[in-house]
Structures are given as C-alpha cells and as structure tokens.
Design an enzyme around this catalytic site. Structure first.
Site, PDB file in Angstrom:
ATOM      1  N   ASP A  71     -10.280   5.421  -1.195  1.00  0.00           N
ATOM      2  CA  ASP A  71     -10.286   6.167  -1.661  1.00  0.00           C
ATOM      3  C   ASP A  71      -9.705   6.774  -2.683  1.00  0.00           C
ATOM      4  O   ASP A  71      -8.604   7.556  -1.956  1.00  0.00           O
ATOM      5  CB  ASP A  71     -11.067   7.006  -0.235  1.00  0.00           C
ATOM      6  N   THR A 104     -15.221   8.846  -6.008  1.00  0.00           N
ATOM      7  CA  THR A 104     -13.898  10.299  -6.137  1.00  0.00           C
ATOM      8  C   THR A 104     -12.813   9.718  -6.999  1.00  0.00           C
ATOM      9  O   THR A 104     -12.330  10.747  -7.802  1.00  0.00           O
ATOM     10  CB  THR A 104     -13.209  10.096  -4.740  1.00  0.00           C
TER      11      THR A 104
END
Length: 571
Positions: A71, A104
């Site tokens: 992530d 992201t």
C-alpha cells in the site's frame, strides 16, 4: 589619503548579513533539479508495488516491529522521509488515502513522472512558471475528459449496481496481498457497505476485528456488532452465553466497590463507626445491581469496570455482563440495537434498552467474541479477519480498508472508468491532440504531460515482467483508431498483451483517477515553483533547554511512597 567611493570605504561594499550564522541556503536551477532528483528517488522506492503483480515492501523499525505491505500510503508513512521537497509526495499519498482510499501508489508514481518529464526543460533554462501554467492547463483538459469518458451507474437496478460495486472491489483487491481470494472478500466488502446508512455511509460503523490463526476463508461478516470478550472476573463462566431476543442495558457506570482517593481521610471517634461506613458502601453497590436486575435486562454492558461481586451477582440471576467495553464498540452496539448509554442506574425503562434477535458468545480461533445479530436498527457490520500471521492479517486489513473506501466512493459518486491503464492512455491521446492546437513552447510541455500519463500502463507491464515497450505500442495503436473501438483497451496482466478492460470488468471509480491526477499535478507544480531552500540552524536556546530536561525525571514516583489502602469486609 584615498577618497571614499560612493559605495563604501575606499570603494569596498560592506557585507550585509541577513541570515544567522550557520544558515544553509541554496537556490536557482541546481536547487530545483536537486528537489526533482530527491522526489524521483522516493518514487523509485514504491513504483514496483503498483498493480496486480506489484511487489511487497518489508519495513522494520528499531523496536523490531515489522510491516509487510504494498500500500503506497503505508510505505510512504513508514519510510520517514526527511527531505523537505520529497515530503510532499508523502502528503499527497496520505490525502489520496483519506479522500479516496485507493490509488496511493498511482498518485506518487504519476507525480514523479511529471517531474521527470519537466526536468530537461528546467535544465535548459525554461522558466518553471511556464511549465506550471501548462501542467495546470493539461490537468484541467484531462479531468474534463474523464467526466465525459466515464459511465454512470446511478440509473442501474439494485442487482446491477451491486454487481458493478462487486467488480470495483475486485479491481481494488486485485493488487493486494489477498488477491487470491478477491471474489470472497469483494462480496464481503459490498455486503458490509450495503448494510450502512446509505445517506451517511459512516466508515466507523464497519468494525474490523483480527484473529490470528486459521485461513483467509475462515473470515466472516457479522450482520451487526462483534467484539472480543473483555476482561472478566470469577463467576463469568457461570453466566449464560446465548440469548434469543434479549434486552440490553448499556452503561457508563462502574459496578464495583470504588477505591478511596489517594488523599482521602476519615476521622472516627468510635471504632464501631468504621463498620457502618463499610456496610453503607456495600449497600450502595447492591442497590445499583438490584436496579439493573429490575430493569428486565438480560445483557449488561458497561464502558467502565464490572467487578467480581457484580459478575457473580448477575450470574446468579441468569444474566450476562461485560465491562470495559471499548468506546467504538459500545457506540456501534447502541447504534444497532437502539439502546442509549446511561450514566446512572436510576429510572431505567424500556425506552433506553437495546434489543437484538440473538446474542451469543462464539469461539473464534483462540479468542472468544460477543456477537449481536439481527439488530432492529442494524446499520452497522463487523468483519472478522482470520490469517496465519499477524503481519499478513494487518496487510489484509489495509487491503479491505482500501476496497471498502472504493465501494463507498462508488456508491456516493456513481461513475466508473475502465482500469488497467486504459483511461490513462486515452487521456494521453486527447492531450497530444490538444497540444497540436497550441502555439509556442506550451505545446511541448503539454505533450510532456501526455507522455507522463503513460507511466501507469508501462509500470503495470514492468511489474508483471512483460515487455512494456511492445505493450505500449499495441495500446497506442488501439487508442489511435478512428472509431472508438479501442478506447477501453488496457494492459492484460495475465498475457502481457492488451484487452478491453471495460468488458473484462476491470473498473475504477472516477473519483480515484480524478483525485490522483489533480493531487499529482498540484504537488508537481508546487515543487517546480520552489527556487530556494533555506535551512535554519538549531536554536541555541532550544538546545540548552533540551540539555536541561530530565534532571528531575526520577523524582515523580516519590509522591506515592508510604501510602497504603485497605478495605473492610461486610459481615
């Protein structure tokens, strides 16, 4: 004697000191290029995590805490970047995570590529504000195009919309560690979001509990509230662990004998008076417990402690109790069951009681969980995640959070675009065509912006181990077709070729792409507009204060020495 020149003594200009000694200042093109290089170095650290075949990063700190994740926001936060310009990339990844939940890594990679394309122009002497103006114009054209290019899902039936949301969740989970079970978890995510109040879609109403052990497939969704069994005293095992349609009393009251204050003092003239004080104290706690029983509640939950006396008292009367319930869980129980948290046990009635169809305590792995299901006002859900290792469950939790955010945003902003780099290639084509209508240097800058957008499909190919040059040429050929047949074509991760990602159900909410593009452009423009960096030296006064701290640190624990407390027992 030499005459004085107008500029100073004997023609010498006296030095002008503006900044304090030790201040480090650098400016001009070299400083701007240095900032760009720092940002590109950060992007190189996370670019390999993009897409379904992205690699994971293992980050550990001095305490030995290990995090495995792909992530972008999590990695950027853990890297603890100190370069002032590169910190902007951390900020945009955090804003993308909080605003949209996914994309992201995309926003960081895109910002890095925009800076990389701007770098040659800066080195050749182009004024940064010219680049900033062109980039902002290109961003506006691209975001306007995304709106036209999107497909609205607001007019679909409930079943069709549910299916679209399921596909969006699967696309988000496709690039995560739990991609192997994406269908299983995508259904769980959509079901959880569907149970929320559709007007507010409050994320706090979805609880995620993590239990180490078992397999991913053993994860389950609770239609209501579930929380881990709280600390319990003797007598807890004698309480019933299952009720059908119970009444619930929610308290913010301490149901145990309260300890005296540290500086409490009682002066007695007769020793027999001490026993009266003890008996009065016991009478107060018994009165509280009796009122709880008379209210008709079968389940008593409290945010504060429920002591051993109260636990045994409720067990003898066939009631269940749990103390020290976490605030967020108590809030969700109240919200789902219709109960009201009481700060007193006086005047309890049915209006303040909560209800549910079934309460049970269930063993999940090595933990025991309290489950409240079939709640009348159930606009909340709880996901219980299982997995073999703690780091794996933590990453699964982050993946589920991204998918929940994506589905939530897709419900609120009912428009989608094809993923897999299809929308990026189409935006690139539109900007190239637009640049040809302009005069002067601006044409070059917008063309550079268009080229930077191709980084997404290129990186998807590189991370999957395919030849990105060949795949990009195929994509350019498809998107350059006069008919609109090729506009939905993106990267096929399985074969390394191209595919119609719209028909393959690789969909993304419009908000993800639009937000990523705008955030990346703004960060790029901000970095390009900085032409000087000044680093102030540490203040001597602050350093002196730092050295002076801690001298009395060991004295804090002396205050409680010599104090003792006892408690009388009821006869």
């Amino acid at each position: 004697m030499a005459s004085l020149a107008p500029g100073g003594y004997m023609g010498l200009q006296p030095p002008i000191i503006l900044l304090r000694e030790g201040t480090d200042s650098s400016q001009g093109v070299p400083q701007l290029v240095s900032n760009i290089n720092a940002c590109i170095a950060v992007v190189d650290a996370v670019r390999t995590t993009l897409g379904p075949r992205g690699m994971d990063k293992l980050v550990y700190d001095e305490r030995g805490q290990t995090t495995i994740s792909n992530d972008g926001a999590t990695i950027m936060k853990l890297l603890e970047i100190v370069h002032p310009a590169a910190k902007l990339l951390v900020d945009i990844s955090k804003s993308q995570d909080s605003e949209v939940g996914d994309g992201t890594t995309t926003v960081v990679v895109l910002a890095g590529e925009l800076l990389k394309e701007a770098k040659p122009f800066v080195e050749e002497g182009v004024h940064p504000q010219t680049l900033v103006s062109a980039y902002r114009k290109a961003c506006k054209v691209a975001t306007d195009f995304i709106k036209e290019f999107s497909t609205t899902i607001g007019d679909l039936s409930v079943e069709e919309k549910h299916d679209v949301l399921h596909k969006c969740a699967m696309t988000s989970l496709n690039s995560k560690l739990i991609a192997g079970e994406k269908e299983f978890f995508a259904k769980m995510v959509v079901d959880a979001v569907s149970k929320l109040d559709q007007n507010t879609l409050d994320l706090k109403m979805i609880g995620v509990k993590k239990v180490v052990g078992g397999t991913l497939r053993e994860s389950f969704l609770v239609d209501g509230v579930a929380f881990k069994k709280t600390f319990a005293y003797a007598g807890f095992e004698q309480q019933p662990k299952s009720f059908d349609k119970p009444k619930m009393l929610l308290l913010n009251v301490e149901l145990e004998l309260k300890s005296e204050k540290e500086n409490a003092e009682i002066r007695l003239t007769d020793p027999s008076q001490y026993q009266e004080i003890v008996e009065a104290e016991w009478a107060i706690i018994y009165e509280k417990l009796d009122k709880c029983v008379k209210s008709g509640a079968q389940v008593v939950l409290s945010r504060l402690a429920i002591g051993d006396l109260a636990t045994q008292y409720f067990a003898d009367r066939g009631m269940f109790c749990a103390g020290r319930v976490p605030e967020d869980d108590m809030h969700r129980v109240a919200f789902a069951t219709g109960g009201m948290v009481q700060s007193t046990v006086n005047d309890l009635n049915d209006e303040v009681m909560g209800e549910c169809n079934k309460f049970e305590e269930r063993q999940v792995g090595n933990e025991r969980y309290n489950l409240f299901t079939g709640c009348p006002l159930a606009k909340t859900a709880t996901i219980v995640l299982r997995g073999g290792a703690e780091q794996f469950i933590e990453e699964a939790h982050r993946s589920m959070h991204d998918a929940i955010m994506i589905v939530r945003r897709a419900v609120k902003n009912a428009a989608i675009v094809p993923g897999g780099g299809a929308v990026d290639m189409e935006m690139s084509k539109v900007l190239r065509n637009y640049s040809r209508t302009l005069m002067g240097k601006e044409q070059l800058f917008i063309n550079a912006f268009a080229k930077a957008l191709e980084v997404i499909p290129r990186q998807l190919c590189d991370n999957a181990g395919f030849d990105s040059t060949e795949t990009l040429n195929k994509l350019r050929q498809k998107h350059a077709m006069q008919s609109d047949e090729g506009k939905h074509f993106g990267v096929d991760i399985d074969t390394g070729g191209v595919t119609d990602t719209y028909k393959s159900f690789v969909w993304e909410p419009v908000l993800v792409k639009r937000n990523a593009l705008q955030a990346a452009t703004e960060a790029t423009c901000l970095i390009l507009s900085v032409d000087e960096t000044v680093r102030n030296p540490a203040s001597e006064q602050e350093q002196g204060m730092g050295r002076g701290r801690g001298g009395m640190g060991g004295m804090g624990g002396m205050g409680g020495m010599g104090r003792g407390r006892g408690r009388g027992m009821m006869r």
